[in-house]
Design an enzyme around this catalytic site. Structure first.
Site, PDB file in Angstrom:
ATOM      1  N   ALA A 150      64.038 -50.026 -15.566  1.00  0.00           N
ATOM      2  CA  ALA A 150      63.900 -50.246 -14.119  1.00  0.00           C
ATOM      3  C   ALA A 150      62.486 -49.943 -13.648  1.00  0.00           C
ATOM      4  CB  ALA A 150      64.888 -49.350 -13.379  1.00  0.00           C
ATOM      5  N   CYS A 151      61.691 -49.265 -14.490  1.00  0.00           N
ATOM      6  CA  CYS A 151      60.298 -48.979 -14.114  1.00  0.00           C
ATOM      7  C   CYS A 151      59.453 -50.244 -13.997  1.00  0.00           C
ATOM      8  CB  CYS A 151      59.652 -48.040 -15.130  1.00  0.00           C
ATOM      9  SG  CYS A 151      60.279 -46.369 -15.011  1.00  0.00           S
ATOM     10  N   LYS A 190      56.769 -52.734 -20.274  1.00  0.00           N
ATOM     11  CA  LYS A 190      58.144 -53.245 -20.357  1.00  0.00           C
ATOM     12  C   LYS A 190      58.194 -54.689 -19.865  1.00  0.00           C
ATOM     13  CE  LYS A 190      60.606 -49.762 -21.928  1.00  0.00           C
ATOM     14  NZ  LYS A 190      61.145 -49.830 -23.300  1.00  0.00           N
ATOM     15  N   ASP A 224      63.096 -44.742 -37.387  1.00  0.00           N
ATOM     16  CA  ASP A 224      62.388 -43.973 -36.357  1.00  0.00           C
ATOM     17  C   ASP A 224      61.230 -43.227 -37.003  1.00  0.00           C
ATOM     18  OD1 ASP A 224      61.816 -41.985 -34.114  1.00  0.00           O
ATOM     19  OD2 ASP A 224      63.618 -42.927 -33.305  1.00  0.00           O
ATOM     20  N   GLU A 245      61.327 -34.693 -21.184  1.00  0.00           N
ATOM     21  CA  GLU A 245      62.690 -34.783 -20.656  1.00  0.00           C
ATOM     22  C   GLU A 245      62.696 -35.431 -19.268  1.00  0.00           C
ATOM     23  OE1 GLU A 245      60.919 -32.199 -21.185  1.00  0.00           O
ATOM     24  OE2 GLU A 245      61.014 -30.775 -19.540  1.00  0.00           O
ATOM     25  N   TYR A 277      53.755 -47.767 -18.142  1.00  0.00           N
ATOM     26  CA  TYR A 277      55.014 -47.879 -18.896  1.00  0.00           C
ATOM     27  C   TYR A 277      55.801 -49.100 -18.403  1.00  0.00           C
ATOM     28  CZ  TYR A 277      59.885 -46.590 -20.048  1.00  0.00           C
ATOM     29  OH  TYR A 277      61.195 -46.582 -20.480  1.00  0.00           O
ATOM     30  N   ASP A 291      56.685 -45.737 -39.246  1.00  0.00           N
ATOM     31  CA  ASP A 291      56.004 -46.090 -38.006  1.00  0.00           C
ATOM     32  C   ASP A 291      56.061 -47.599 -37.759  1.00  0.00           C
ATOM     33  OD1 ASP A 291      54.278 -46.460 -35.885  1.00  0.00           O
ATOM     34  OD2 ASP A 291      52.840 -44.956 -36.602  1.00  0.00           O
ATOM     35  N   LYS A 331      66.748 -26.128 -16.035  1.00  0.00           N
ATOM     36  CA  LYS A 331      66.264 -25.153 -15.045  1.00  0.00           C
ATOM     37  C   LYS A 331      67.425 -24.326 -14.498  1.00  0.00           C
ATOM     38  CE  LYS A 331      62.326 -27.985 -13.586  1.00  0.00           C
ATOM     39  NZ  LYS A 331      61.676 -28.723 -12.498  1.00  0.00           N
ATOM     40  N   GLN A 382      63.343 -38.132  -2.794  1.00  0.00           N
ATOM     41  CA  GLN A 382      63.286 -39.377  -3.555  1.00  0.00           C
ATOM     42  C   GLN A 382      64.673 -39.641  -4.159  1.00  0.00           C
ATOM     43  OE1 GLN A 382      61.651 -36.534  -4.228  1.00  0.00           O
ATOM     44  NE2 GLN A 382      61.236 -36.231  -6.392  1.00  0.00           N
TER      45      GLN A 382
HETATM   46  P1  NAD Z   1      63.728 -41.708 -26.907  1.00  0.00           P
HETATM   47  O1  NAD Z   1      62.291 -41.334 -26.683  1.00  0.00           O
HETATM   48  O2  NAD Z   1      64.705 -40.630 -27.128  1.00  0.00           O
HETATM   49  O3  NAD Z   1      63.831 -42.742 -28.107  1.00  0.00           O
HETATM   50  C1  NAD Z   1      62.801 -43.602 -28.466  1.00  0.00           C
HETATM   51  C2  NAD Z   1      62.571 -43.405 -29.943  1.00  0.00           C
HETATM   52  O4  NAD Z   1      61.540 -44.306 -30.362  1.00  0.00           O
HETATM   53  C3  NAD Z   1      62.089 -41.984 -30.290  1.00  0.00           C
HETATM   54  O5  NAD Z   1      62.992 -41.364 -31.171  1.00  0.00           O
HETATM   55  C4  NAD Z   1      60.749 -42.212 -30.938  1.00  0.00           C
HETATM   56  O6  NAD Z   1      60.475 -41.340 -32.018  1.00  0.00           O
HETATM   57  C5  NAD Z   1      60.869 -43.644 -31.415  1.00  0.00           C
HETATM   58  N1  NAD Z   1      59.538 -44.224 -31.621  1.00  0.00           N
HETATM   59  C6  NAD Z   1      58.478 -44.164 -30.787  1.00  0.00           C
HETATM   60  N2  NAD Z   1      57.418 -44.729 -31.361  1.00  0.00           N
HETATM   61  C7  NAD Z   1      57.823 -45.138 -32.596  1.00  0.00           C
HETATM   62  C8  NAD Z   1      57.147 -45.791 -33.663  1.00  0.00           C
HETATM   63  N3  NAD Z   1      55.839 -46.102 -33.590  1.00  0.00           N
HETATM   64  N4  NAD Z   1      57.848 -46.066 -34.779  1.00  0.00           N
HETATM   65  C9  NAD Z   1      59.169 -45.714 -34.884  1.00  0.00           C
HETATM   66  N5  NAD Z   1      59.851 -45.109 -33.903  1.00  0.00           N
HETATM   67  C10 NAD Z   1      59.166 -44.826 -32.773  1.00  0.00           C
HETATM   68  O7  NAD Z   1      64.131 -42.611 -25.651  1.00  0.00           O
HETATM   69  P2  NAD Z   1      65.564 -43.130 -25.181  1.00  0.00           P
HETATM   70  O8  NAD Z   1      65.856 -42.457 -23.912  1.00  0.00           O
HETATM   71  O9  NAD Z   1      66.524 -43.086 -26.307  1.00  0.00           O
HETATM   72  O10 NAD Z   1      65.190 -44.637 -24.829  1.00  0.00           O
HETATM   73  C11 NAD Z   1      65.427 -45.724 -25.707  1.00  0.00           C
HETATM   74  C12 NAD Z   1      64.847 -46.988 -25.085  1.00  0.00           C
HETATM   75  O11 NAD Z   1      65.402 -47.210 -23.789  1.00  0.00           O
HETATM   76  C13 NAD Z   1      63.334 -46.939 -24.895  1.00  0.00           C
HETATM   77  O12 NAD Z   1      62.805 -48.215 -25.165  1.00  0.00           O
HETATM   78  C14 NAD Z   1      63.167 -46.639 -23.438  1.00  0.00           C
HETATM   79  O13 NAD Z   1      61.935 -47.121 -22.929  1.00  0.00           O
HETATM   80  C15 NAD Z   1      64.361 -47.362 -22.845  1.00  0.00           C
HETATM   81  N6  NAD Z   1      64.768 -46.783 -21.550  1.00  0.00           N
HETATM   82  C16 NAD Z   1      65.371 -45.550 -21.517  1.00  0.00           C
HETATM   83  C17 NAD Z   1      65.747 -45.005 -20.299  1.00  0.00           C
HETATM   84  C18 NAD Z   1      66.404 -43.668 -20.199  1.00  0.00           C
HETATM   85  O14 NAD Z   1      66.726 -43.251 -19.085  1.00  0.00           O
HETATM   86  N7  NAD Z   1      66.668 -42.961 -21.298  1.00  0.00           N
HETATM   87  C19 NAD Z   1      65.494 -45.719 -19.116  1.00  0.00           C
HETATM   88  C20 NAD Z   1      64.870 -46.951 -19.194  1.00  0.00           C
HETATM   89  C21 NAD Z   1      64.526 -47.486 -20.428  1.00  0.00           C
END
Ligand code: NAD
Length: 322
Positions: free
Chosen positions: A119-120, A153, A32, A191, A149, A50, A200, A218
């Protein structure tokens, strides 16, 4: 010993996934941009770097892992992805990560790889009626996600399946619907609704008022993190490639979500509905395909996951205030 690679391991879902894989006896490498802010990592090897950098990706995917989970993405809640202010970053950063990861995984002869879509990616036109949203997996086209976003996806889902068709990789793609739980982002702008609502309510005295974006009518559904991981592991280890929804089909309005959190907190809270980014009008996970293909469905009601989450966020709020 089996090995797993978790990309996005410093994030909410990735952090929980590392813990689950450790409990199952895996050797785990987590990667990460940052460590998880809320819990010490249990990964055997945690590499900070990264994933937009192809050279870094070659360094961390240096062998064939038994299981690879790609969760890293530039994402956040409605305040981050629906305002339009972060569109270029969201698309560029997440697409670059997926392009790099697939290129290197394929060259290292990795077959099985899990990818978290969202789901987005579902078309906005099927989510205008809050009582009857359509999120069946085959309703994705003609594509019309309501955010960049979601478009990224959709592009990346297709990229994973293209590597499957052309290079014999075995992608496993889930479309998550609002995953929530302890140790997730709860403040700062990234968040999501359940965490924001818990914060909140925790910060408001009994009899007070909280602000809610939009009219609160919604609809959404929310899946607790432990259940999400059950679905992810089951999908990854199955012969079904997806795409498949991983979500709950217990749909509530955002106002009902707020009332449920207030009730858990034992507080009477007034809701002040103000203009703000809300996303689509209605969304619910359609779980027929996952039940049919994986014989899986979530087992707990929303309220029990919210109780766990509220008590964790309340502790964070109190610690911050101290
Ligand atoms: P999160 O933001 O907590 O985790 C994503 C992680 O990716 C973060 O820790 C971030 O630092 C890391 N990251 C971003 N860019 C990076 C890079 N360039 N190099 C290395 N690390 C990088 O999100 P999450 O809620 O844990 O979601 C995880 C996955 O699930 C994501 O792909 C998200 O799009 C997908 N998702 C989550 C939800 C949800 O409700 N949480 C819903 C739909 C999809």
């Amino acid at each position: 010993m089996k090995t797993a690679l978790v990309l996005g391991a410093g994030g909410f879902i990735g952090g929980h996934l590392v813990k689950r894989l450790k409990r199952e006896g895996f050797w785990v490498r987590g990667v990460d941009l940052k460590f998880n802010e809320y819990a010490e990592t249990e990964a055997d090897d945690f590499v900070v770097g990264d994933l937009r950098d192809p050279y870094f990706v070659r360094q961390i995917i240096d062998r064939r892992f038994d299981e690879v989970y790609q969760l890293a993405a530039d994402m956040g809640g409605a305040g981050y992805i629906f305002t339009g202010e972060n569109d270029a970053n969201v698309m560029h950063n997440s697409a670059t990560i997926n392009l790099n990861v697939l290129d290197v995984a394929h060259k290292r002869n990795i077959k099985r790889i899990f990818y978290s879509s969202s789901a987005c990616m579902y078309p906005a036109y099927n989510q205008e009626d809050p009582d009857n949203p359509n999120c069946t997996e085959d309703s994705a086209y003609p594509a019309a996600p309501d955010s960049e976003y979601g478009w990224e996806k959709l592009f990346s889902e297709r990229l994973y399946f293209a590597y499957g068709r052309n290079y014999g990789m075995e992608p496993r793609v889930a479309r998550f619907h609002n995953i929530f739980g302890p140790e997730g982002t709860w403040t700062g702008g990234k968040e999501k609704a359940p965490a924001a609502m818990c914060r909140k309510v925790a910060m408001t005295p009994n009899g007070g008022e909280i602000e809610i974006w939009g009219d609160g009518l919604q609809t959404r559904s929310f899946l607790y993190i432990d259940e999400c991981l059950d679905g992810v592991l089951r999908l990854t280890r199955s012969n079904f490639q997806g795409p498949v929804n991983i979500g709950s089909d217990e749909m509530v309005t955002i106002n009902q979500l707020a009332d449920m959190v207030a009730d858990i907190a034992g507080k009477t809270i007034r809701k002040n509905n103000i203009p703000g980014p809300t996303g689509v009008r209605g969304r619910n996970s359609d779980n027929r395909l996952i039940e049919q293909m994986l014989n899986w469905r979530p087992s707990q009601p929303l309220r029990s996951g919210l109780e766990e989450t509220y008590s964790w966020i309340e502790r964070q709020v109190m610690r911050n205030a101290a």
